[in-house]
Scaffold this active site. Sequence first.
Site, mmCIF file in Angstrom:
data_model
loop_
_atom_site.group_PDB
_atom_site.id
_atom_site.type_symbol
_atom_site.label_atom_id
_atom_site.label_comp_id
_atom_site.label_asym_id
_atom_site.label_seq_id
_atom_site.Cartn_x
_atom_site.Cartn_y
_atom_site.Cartn_z
ATOM 1 N N SER A 100 23.176 -22.024 48.718
ATOM 2 C CA SER A 100 23.332 -22.337 50.145
ATOM 3 C C SER A 100 24.282 -23.526 50.333
ATOM 4 O O SER A 100 24.530 -23.960 51.450
ATOM 5 C CB SER A 100 21.963 -22.654 50.754
ATOM 6 O OG SER A 100 21.411 -23.765 50.083
ATOM 7 N N LEU A 114 29.880 -25.737 47.628
ATOM 8 C CA LEU A 114 30.670 -25.222 46.499
ATOM 9 C C LEU A 114 30.514 -23.708 46.383
ATOM 10 O O LEU A 114 31.485 -22.969 46.218
ATOM 11 C CB LEU A 114 30.216 -25.902 45.195
ATOM 12 C CG LEU A 114 30.892 -25.411 43.910
ATOM 13 C CD1 LEU A 114 32.388 -25.717 43.909
ATOM 14 C CD2 LEU A 114 30.253 -26.025 42.661
ATOM 15 N N HIS A 171 38.381 -26.789 36.911
ATOM 16 C CA HIS A 171 39.075 -25.681 37.580
ATOM 17 C C HIS A 171 40.593 -25.728 37.417
ATOM 18 O O HIS A 171 41.273 -24.727 37.595
ATOM 19 C CB HIS A 171 38.633 -25.552 39.053
ATOM 20 C CG HIS A 171 39.279 -26.519 39.992
ATOM 21 N ND1 HIS A 171 38.905 -27.827 40.089
ATOM 22 C CD2 HIS A 171 40.266 -26.362 40.900
ATOM 23 C CE1 HIS A 171 39.643 -28.421 41.008
ATOM 24 N NE2 HIS A 171 40.476 -27.552 41.519
ATOM 25 N N LEU A 216 42.093 -25.777 34.712
ATOM 26 C CA LEU A 216 42.437 -24.899 33.584
ATOM 27 C C LEU A 216 42.563 -23.440 34.026
ATOM 28 O O LEU A 216 43.002 -22.601 33.269
ATOM 29 C CB LEU A 216 41.392 -25.032 32.476
ATOM 30 C CG LEU A 216 41.420 -26.370 31.743
ATOM 31 C CD1 LEU A 216 40.297 -26.447 30.725
ATOM 32 C CD2 LEU A 216 42.759 -26.579 31.056
ATOM 33 N N HIS A 251 41.136 -33.255 35.177
ATOM 34 C CA HIS A 251 42.253 -32.359 35.472
ATOM 35 C C HIS A 251 43.587 -32.804 34.840
ATOM 36 O O HIS A 251 44.250 -32.024 34.163
ATOM 37 C CB HIS A 251 42.470 -32.237 36.985
ATOM 38 C CG HIS A 251 41.243 -31.851 37.760
ATOM 39 N ND1 HIS A 251 40.241 -31.085 37.226
ATOM 40 C CD2 HIS A 251 40.856 -32.117 39.035
ATOM 41 C CE1 HIS A 251 39.294 -30.897 38.150
ATOM 42 N NE2 HIS A 251 39.643 -31.521 39.244
ATOM 43 N N ARG A 296 55.954 -27.102 38.701
ATOM 44 C CA ARG A 296 55.148 -27.391 39.885
ATOM 45 C C ARG A 296 53.901 -26.522 39.843
ATOM 46 O O ARG A 296 53.980 -25.301 39.914
ATOM 47 C CB ARG A 296 55.944 -27.162 41.164
ATOM 48 C CG ARG A 296 55.273 -27.782 42.375
ATOM 49 C CD ARG A 296 56.204 -27.982 43.561
ATOM 50 N NE ARG A 296 56.680 -26.729 44.076
ATOM 51 C CZ ARG A 296 57.964 -26.407 44.247
ATOM 52 N NH1 ARG A 296 58.905 -27.255 43.902
ATOM 53 N NH2 ARG A 296 58.311 -25.249 44.750
ATOM 54 N N ASP A 349 66.235 -22.023 38.156
ATOM 55 C CA ASP A 349 65.058 -22.073 39.029
ATOM 56 C C ASP A 349 64.187 -20.827 38.919
ATOM 57 O O ASP A 349 64.672 -19.724 39.144
ATOM 58 C CB ASP A 349 65.564 -22.239 40.474
ATOM 59 C CG ASP A 349 64.430 -22.374 41.480
ATOM 60 O OD1 ASP A 349 63.266 -22.233 41.104
ATOM 61 O OD2 ASP A 349 64.729 -22.627 42.655
HETATM 62 C C1 BG6 Z 1 38.325 -31.817 42.581
HETATM 63 C C2 BG6 Z 1 38.168 -33.215 43.105
HETATM 64 O O1 BG6 Z 1 37.889 -31.723 41.269
HETATM 65 O O2 BG6 Z 1 39.683 -31.437 42.655
HETATM 66 C C3 BG6 Z 1 38.681 -33.314 44.524
HETATM 67 O O3 BG6 Z 1 36.797 -33.571 43.058
HETATM 68 C C4 BG6 Z 1 40.098 -32.810 44.603
HETATM 69 O O4 BG6 Z 1 38.633 -34.639 45.001
HETATM 70 C C5 BG6 Z 1 40.201 -31.430 43.965
HETATM 71 O O5 BG6 Z 1 40.455 -32.758 45.963
HETATM 72 C C6 BG6 Z 1 41.623 -30.945 43.907
HETATM 73 O O6 BG6 Z 1 41.613 -29.606 43.549
HETATM 74 P P1 BG6 Z 1 42.770 -28.642 44.086
HETATM 75 O O7 BG6 Z 1 42.499 -27.347 43.392
HETATM 76 O O8 BG6 Z 1 42.627 -28.580 45.569
HETATM 77 O O9 BG6 Z 1 44.051 -29.264 43.668
#
Ligand code: BG6
Length: 499
Positions: free
Chosen positions: A16, A19, A180, A182, A242, A368, A396
């Site tokens: 609920s 996320l 995420h 990755l 990340h 990018r 490019d």
């Molecule tokens: C999350 C962070 O792991 O990654 C956030 O907790 C951030 O603060 C987000 O905004 C960024 O993810 P994305 O996929 O929107 O670049």
Amino acid sequence: MTAFGKYYTIVILGASGDLAAKKTFPALYGLYREKQLSRDCQIIGYARSDLSPEKFHDKISQHLKGGDDETKKGFLKLCTYVRGQYDTDEGYQKLEKRCTDYESQHSDERPERLFYLALPPSQFTEVCEHIKKNVYPKKDNGIIRVVIEKPFGHDLKSARELQNSIAPLFSEEEIYRIDHYLGKEMVKNLLVLRFGNELFSGVWNKSHIALIQVSFKEPFGTEGRGGYFDTIGIIRDVMQNHLLQILTLLTMDRPVSFDPEAVRDEKVKVLKAFDTIDANDVLVGQYDKSEDGKKPSYLDDETVAKDSKCITYCAMGIKIHNERWDGVPMVLRAGKALDEGKVEIRIQFKPVARGMFKDIHRNELVIRVQPDEAIYLKINSKIPGVSTETSLTDLDLTYSKRYSKDFWIPEAYESLLRDVLHGNHANFVRDDELDVSWKLFTPFLEALENDPNLNLEKYPYGSKGPKGLRDFLTKHGYVFNEPGSYQWPLTEPDVKGKI
Ligand code: BG6
């Protein structure tokens, strides 16, 4: 591990919450829409809220994208809801019954269960204990996969505590730690780009590369989640995970194959060669009101402490002491409330020998990650026509121009959930990898947090970040192209020499 078959159960705990609604269910739907999810699987949402089946469907329908009504209906038909507590057995026993009822209809198949914890980490251990006790497949050949989300701890000690509490319950093979990033298309492309092209593979070292930069820019502040952010700051939020993951993929040696353990072994190996992060080699900042006064400062967020020293911008220098990278500066930088949203990698090459050329530009490879995935290589080329002068232009590969719009590029969560269903661990964080990353970041974070004289530079909301950024990058060897020196034939992103 093998791929799940046709009949499997996916349980989303925390169904609920935000996320689950914004990421997990939409990702499962994306897989369903693209025919990557079995039409015969069952998906169970589990949470404490009292939700009728209709209310539950309404809740998860809100963020489903693409596909027609028929497709959405088909997906919702797979999704049911179980109400239960996280700290008592009762609800889990209801889950177990749902699983066994479904599995008994396919008794020739082995039970296959995926548990996704869309929950705060403070609940991980308790929930894992209850899953193990009540819902672990009883059949010998049953498969269970447990997916957890960052943050995996706050520092080395708490990360180890978390690890030590989960390790006796599930084997490393059963655990999938999501970062995420990755799952992002361009991040998944890094190993192919590096090792599948002799052009890059041959020059990917200290003899040719002058500097590596990974940058993360977000155009918004803490809006609505300052309370959470205030306890962690930008370094824990996106850099320790990340950006470090991206840097690891950029600097690791060639794995013997794409086998997940071969890839993760190399990642751990290079992480161990990272030098201690120097708390003096940083630029840190906190955003202030925008210049026109319309956007709030970080301290205006009512959910943060009025005298908060939380870091919302950081640029840090990293050094790797191995044969490949010794002496090559690496910079990670990340910030909130900046002038744009962009994640990119810049690899700047060393200059060519002079003599023939005066003031010729350096090659630079830019990857990018988002938005608008692109890879472009800045090269020197003769100005077309009678001129004999050189100009900086690029090769490019902008995805939106090269690939058809109909081509499905999975979102990060879609891609990672698909990996889980296929039992592929390559894009998940292994326990030892997590441990090394915290070993690297914990002393650095402690030094910053305990520094009474920390120079937390204020920068306006909507700006490029702290004023010292250009000097910081120059100090680390990055050479800027002067405005106008770079010809962009196709793309527009940083014509003005943006940083
Ligand atoms: C999350 C962070 O792991 O990654 C956030 O907790 C951030 O603060 C987000 O905004 C960024 O993810 P994305 O996929 O929107 O670049």
